[in-house]
Design an enzyme around this catalytic site. Structure first.
Site, PDB file in Angstrom:
ATOM      1  N   GLY A 238       0.827  -1.200   0.000  1.00 29.19           N
ATOM      2  CA  GLY A 238       0.000   0.000   0.000  1.00 29.19           C
ATOM      3  C   GLY A 238       0.859   1.246   0.000  1.00 29.19           C
ATOM      4  O   GLY A 238       2.070   1.188   0.219  1.00 29.19           O
ATOM      5  N   GLY A 240       0.987   5.126   1.545  1.00 31.51           N
ATOM      6  CA  GLY A 240       0.425   6.095   2.455  1.00 31.51           C
ATOM      7  C   GLY A 240       0.927   7.470   2.085  1.00 31.51           C
ATOM      8  O   GLY A 240       1.610   7.652   1.079  1.00 31.51           O
ATOM      9  N   THR A 241       0.561   8.372   2.916  1.00 35.91           N
ATOM     10  CA  THR A 241       0.992   9.730   2.664  1.00 35.91           C
ATOM     11  C   THR A 241       2.498   9.858   2.734  1.00 35.91           C
ATOM     12  O   THR A 241       3.110  10.596   1.989  1.00 35.91           O
ATOM     13  CB  THR A 241       0.387  10.651   3.736  1.00 35.91           C
ATOM     14  OG1 THR A 241      -1.012  10.427   3.759  1.00 35.91           O
ATOM     15  CG2 THR A 241       0.677  12.099   3.436  1.00 35.91           C
ATOM     16  N   PHE A 242       3.049   9.116   3.638  1.00 42.03           N
ATOM     17  CA  PHE A 242       4.450   9.367   3.947  1.00 42.03           C
ATOM     18  C   PHE A 242       5.375   8.259   3.479  1.00 42.03           C
ATOM     19  O   PHE A 242       6.528   8.236   3.824  1.00 42.03           O
ATOM     20  CB  PHE A 242       4.602   9.598   5.449  1.00 42.03           C
ATOM     21  CG  PHE A 242       3.765  10.741   5.905  1.00 42.03           C
ATOM     22  CD1 PHE A 242       4.106  12.033   5.561  1.00 42.03           C
ATOM     23  CD2 PHE A 242       2.617  10.528   6.634  1.00 42.03           C
ATOM     24  CE1 PHE A 242       3.326  13.098   5.947  1.00 42.03           C
ATOM     25  CE2 PHE A 242       1.829  11.590   7.030  1.00 42.03           C
ATOM     26  CZ  PHE A 242       2.184  12.883   6.690  1.00 42.03           C
ATOM     27  N   VAL A 245       4.497   0.957   1.551  1.00 43.25           N
ATOM     28  CA  VAL A 245       4.565  -0.194   2.450  1.00 43.25           C
ATOM     29  C   VAL A 245       4.701  -1.452   1.593  1.00 43.25           C
ATOM     30  O   VAL A 245       3.904  -1.689   0.680  1.00 43.25           O
ATOM     31  CB  VAL A 245       3.316  -0.286   3.346  1.00 43.25           C
ATOM     32  CG1 VAL A 245       3.430  -1.477   4.288  1.00 43.25           C
ATOM     33  CG2 VAL A 245       3.140   0.996   4.153  1.00 43.25           C
ATOM     34  N   ASP A 356      -6.085   9.639  14.027  1.00 46.67           N
ATOM     35  CA  ASP A 356      -6.505   9.322  12.663  1.00 46.67           C
ATOM     36  C   ASP A 356      -7.202   7.968  12.612  1.00 46.67           C
ATOM     37  O   ASP A 356      -6.940   7.146  11.743  1.00 46.67           O
ATOM     38  CB  ASP A 356      -5.283   9.342  11.722  1.00 46.67           C
ATOM     39  CG  ASP A 356      -5.665   9.636  10.283  1.00 46.67           C
ATOM     40  OD1 ASP A 356      -6.845   9.990  10.038  1.00 46.67           O
ATOM     41  OD2 ASP A 356      -4.797   9.506   9.401  1.00 46.67           O
TER      42      ASP A 356
HETATM   43  N1  ATP Z   1       1.539  -3.686   9.015  1.00 49.08           N
HETATM   44  C1  ATP Z   1       0.952  -3.738   7.811  1.00 49.08           C
HETATM   45  N2  ATP Z   1       0.603  -4.914   7.264  1.00 49.08           N
HETATM   46  C2  ATP Z   1       0.007  -4.945   6.049  1.00 49.08           C
HETATM   47  N3  ATP Z   1      -0.273  -3.859   5.304  1.00 49.08           N
HETATM   48  C3  ATP Z   1       0.056  -2.663   5.804  1.00 49.08           C
HETATM   49  C4  ATP Z   1       0.684  -2.538   7.075  1.00 49.08           C
HETATM   50  N4  ATP Z   1       0.885  -1.234   7.315  1.00 49.08           N
HETATM   51  C5  ATP Z   1       0.403  -0.580   6.261  1.00 49.08           C
HETATM   52  N5  ATP Z   1      -0.093  -1.429   5.334  1.00 49.08           N
HETATM   53  C6  ATP Z   1      -0.688  -1.069   4.051  1.00 49.08           C
HETATM   54  O1  ATP Z   1      -0.081   0.100   3.561  1.00 49.08           O
HETATM   55  C7  ATP Z   1      -1.033   1.147   3.448  1.00 49.08           C
HETATM   56  C8  ATP Z   1      -0.398   2.457   3.859  1.00 49.08           C
HETATM   57  O2  ATP Z   1       0.095   2.325   5.177  1.00 49.08           O
HETATM   58  P1  ATP Z   1       0.020   3.513   6.211  1.00 49.08           P
HETATM   59  O3  ATP Z   1      -1.389   3.935   6.320  1.00 49.08           O
HETATM   60  O4  ATP Z   1       0.641   3.106   7.484  1.00 49.08           O
HETATM   61  O5  ATP Z   1       0.883   4.600   5.507  1.00 49.08           O
HETATM   62  P2  ATP Z   1       0.877   6.111   5.850  1.00 49.08           P
HETATM   63  O6  ATP Z   1       1.810   6.801   4.946  1.00 49.08           O
HETATM   64  O7  ATP Z   1       1.165   6.288   7.288  1.00 49.08           O
HETATM   65  O8  ATP Z   1      -0.627   6.470   5.552  1.00 49.08           O
HETATM   66  P3  ATP Z   1      -1.410   7.762   5.957  1.00 49.08           P
HETATM   67  O9  ATP Z   1      -1.591   8.524   4.701  1.00 49.08           O
HETATM   68  O10 ATP Z   1      -2.735   7.305   6.484  1.00 49.08           O
HETATM   69  O11 ATP Z   1      -0.623   8.502   6.961  1.00 49.08           O
HETATM   70  C9  ATP Z   1      -2.202   0.719   4.316  1.00 49.08           C
HETATM   71  O12 ATP Z   1      -3.393   1.225   3.828  1.00 49.08           O
HETATM   72  C10 ATP Z   1      -2.160  -0.779   4.219  1.00 49.08           C
HETATM   73  O13 ATP Z   1      -2.812  -1.194   3.054  1.00 49.08           O
END
Ligand code: ATP
Length: 635
Positions: A238, A240-242, A245, A356
């Site tokens: 996935g 995310g914003t930052f 993954v 969040d």
């Molecule tokens: N521990 C995990 N196991 C499986 N998939 C994960 C895990 N952590 C994150 N993901 C996947 O990656 C995506 C993005 O992760 P995450 O939301 O932590 O990133 P972020 O950059 O912090 O996002 P946000 O924009 O909400 O801050 C999630 O929507 C999920 O699909």
């Protein structure tokens, strides 16, 4: 109305599946005072983004800091790990603020703004503008000449020599310029506090083999660099914003993890912001240990990336499940809510607010166990004062956050939980019929309640109403809500369920044998939550069927086991014939409870005499009227 809109971005989430605007793609709307000049443009952009049609609210950065990012690039080169401070959460700052540039990650799905007031009494890392230290809380392994290498004597888990290791032959890289500056410029006072610890990359618990305490430590005498890290980066899970993954695979143990990566680019403000956010997540997660919070394994810094190694949760997010399978049945909602609450109660007990909570930030494992993720927004609250920064995702955002006037507290997570329950029940967050700006007005400046579907039980309605009280002080705490009938009665159901199972499978309880499936169910705390479709079926028929001589133990033990709580079970008619998940008559009663809001008023709330909540003394927040200047003074 606070000026915090920012531009739309193009990130997608959860692999190739773009989430709609109700999920991760809803928009971290970024706002700080410095960005006011962008507000009119951003607001116009936001208006284009309806909850359904648009993907993004946000990201002032426009282009992604990750553009051109190659998932296979960024090989770890054995650079020393950053050293997060391990002082307790109340120990002060620790995360150097990148000049207050908060939440500018492209494609950000949440709102993020910071009040100019510095009197929040909050360990609000975003406000550490003075430090100029992105990794203010880190002791980067650099000596004063700027070379890689530890600057202090060996500590457990450090890259210092361990038996069999040959660290002297390990290549060292010049410290990344960005991080070098950060490491040497901390004003947090935590660099030299002696409390910091390294962040090795252990295997997940139960690993058949133990890796070196730190990737890159050679334990086999090999001289090549392939042993630097046994975690190999796999497919994209996935975005995310930052960061991105990825799935991680440990070639020694065969185990998996999730690797969250942020690319390190010097002189790139977006990259700095991403790193800061990830650093914040590391600092928090490394101190948390709860079954409903994703586990942190370690972190690693290479020249190109900062990687955070997390427990892999393979089921995807609640948001994704809702997209794929539709709204959840009430038992599933109950079960998930209980687990979310359990995680929140733990978090809040440490005076940490997630900020969040929403379906996209709640992952589900194949057994139906909930894991809260994405602690990039989370903050530790140091005093009874509340926060003034402005973060979250608009549709799940509490009124006091939207209005961003007098600060807010742990109760914002309770509001967001109420929104998440509505999301689980309807597949959409509350206010989703409104466009972004209109939704924000609805949340922040009206007295309206979100629509609560008629078809959910009175207990569920009561629970949601308690969460969605506009006065944050009136909202019960997470611990208190665990005692609400909507949650509490699950355990009653579970006991009754086990009793019925005992009747149905007498041999399994007489000591002669224990079908693994039943053992599995009865050992799970969420075993009570069975398919809502079952609820409407006459239980007795299934029990009779179970007592049919043909249904012996062999049949039982050979049957596939589906976790009771899995939302995947809610629509499949095939499941109805599964004897391993006998229905419970209590489910037939779902929705029949006469419990109401008034009943729960007997429970102590933050205003009640029994609460020990930190925010007992927090003054009532007043909402800002649009057009007026934000009020930041405590009332
Ligand atoms: N521990 C995990 N196991 C499986 N998939 C994960 C895990 N952590 C994150 N993901 C996947 O990656 C995506 C993005 O992760 P995450 O939301 O932590 O990133 P972020 O950059 O912090 O996002 P946000 O924009 O909400 O801050 C999630 O929507 C999920 O699909």
């Amino acid at each position: 109305m606070p000026a915090w809109w920012s531009k739309r971005s193009s990130k997608s989430r959860e692999g190739s599946n773009q989430e709609n605007s109700h999920g991760k793609n809803d928009k971290k709307i970024c706002s700080i005072t410095e960005n006011k000049r962008k507000s009119s443009l951003d607001e116009a952009a936001l208006r284009k983004n309806s909850p359904r049609g648009s993907k993004e609210f946000a990201g002032s950065g426009g282009s992604s800091g990750f553009s051109g990012f190659d998932s296979d690039s960024g090989e770890k080169r054995g650079l020393p790990l950053p050293e997060p401070c391990v002082s307790d959460l109340g120990a002060g700052g620790g995360i150097g603020g990148a000049a207050g540039g908060v939440g500018f990650g492209p494609g950000s799905g949440s709102v993020s703004s910071v009040s100019s007031s510095g009197s929040s009494g909050v360990e609000d890392h975003d406000n550490n503008q003075g430090s100029g230290s992105l990794f203010g809380g880190y002791r980067l392994s650099v000596d004063h000449r700027g070379h890689g290498g530890r600057s202090r004597s060996p500590v457990p888990g450090s890259r210092s020599p361990v038996p069999g290791s040959r660290t002297t032959s390990r290549p060292t890289s010049p410290l990344h310029p960005l991080l070098g500056v950060m490491s040497l410029d901390s004003s947090t006072g935590r660099l030299e506090d002696g409390k910091s610890q390294w962040h090795p990359l252990p295997l997940p618990p139960g690993s058949p083999t133990s890796p070196p305490s730190v990737p890159g430590t050679r334990t086999t005498g090999s001289t090549d660099n392939s042993t630097l890290s046994k975690w190999k980066k796999g497919k994209l899970l996935g975005r995310g914003t930052f960061g991105h993954v990825y799935l991680g695979f440990n070639s020694r143990s065969g185990q998996m993890c999730a690797i969250k990566e942020v690319k390190v680019i010097s002189d790139d403000s977006t990259s700095k912001e991403c790193l800061k956010q990830l650093k914040q997540e590391i600092d928090l997660l490394s101190q948390l240990s709860h079954s409903n919070i994703v586990r942190y394994y370690g972190s690693e810094l290479s020249e190109e990336t900062l990687s955070v190694y997390l427990e892999y949760v393979s089921g995807g997010s609640i948001h994704k499940l809702l997209q794929e399978y539709g709204a959840f049945t009430e038992p599933v909602i109950q079960n998930y809510t209980r687990q979310i609450l359990s995680g929140l109660a733990y978090l809040h007990g440490r005076n940490t607010v997630h900020r969040d909570i929403k379906g996209a930030n709640i992952l589900v494992d194949p057994n139906g166990e909930i894991k809260l993720v994405d602690f990039g927004m989370a903050k530790h609250i140091m005093t009874c004062s509340s926060m003034l920064s402005f973060k979250g995702s608009p549709y799940w955002m509490a009124p006091e956050v939207v209005m961003n006037t007098n600060g807010y507290s742990l109760a914002v997570d309770i509001w967001s939980l109420g929104c998440t329950i509505l999301e689980m029940a309807t597949s959409k967050p509350p206010w989703s019929q409104y466009e972004g700006v209109a939704a924000i007005f609805k949340i922040g400046n009206s007295k309206d309640m979100p629509d609560i579907p008629d078809y959910i039980s009175n207990d569920a309605k009561s629970f949601i109403k308690l969460c969605l009280q506009r006065d944050p002080l009136a909202r019960p705490t997470a611990s208190q809500l665990l005692d609400h009938p909507f949650i509490r009665d699950q355990s009653t159901t579970r006991v009754a369920n086990i009793n019925i199972t005992r009747d149905a499978f007498p041999r399994t309880f007489d000591g002669s044998r224990t079908p693994p499936a039943l053992e599995l169910h009865s050992n799970r705390t969420n075993a009570n939550s069975c398919d809502g479709d079952f609820a409407m079926k006459p239980v007795v028929n299934n029990i009779r069927a179970l007592k049919n001589p043909r249904d012996d133990g062999r049949m039982i033990t050979s049957m596939p086991v589906s976790p009771c709580s899995s939302p995947l079970r809610q629509h499949g008619s095939a499941h109805r014939s599964s004897y391993l998940s006998p229905p419970h008559p209590a489910f037939a009663m779902m929705g029949q409870s006469s419990y109401n809001l008034t009943d729960f008023s007997l429970y102590p709330t933050r205003q009640g005499p029994y609460t020990h909540d930190l925010f007992l003394d927090t003054p009532l927040l007043k909402f800002q009227t649009p057009g007026t200047s934000p009020r930041t003074r405590p009332i």
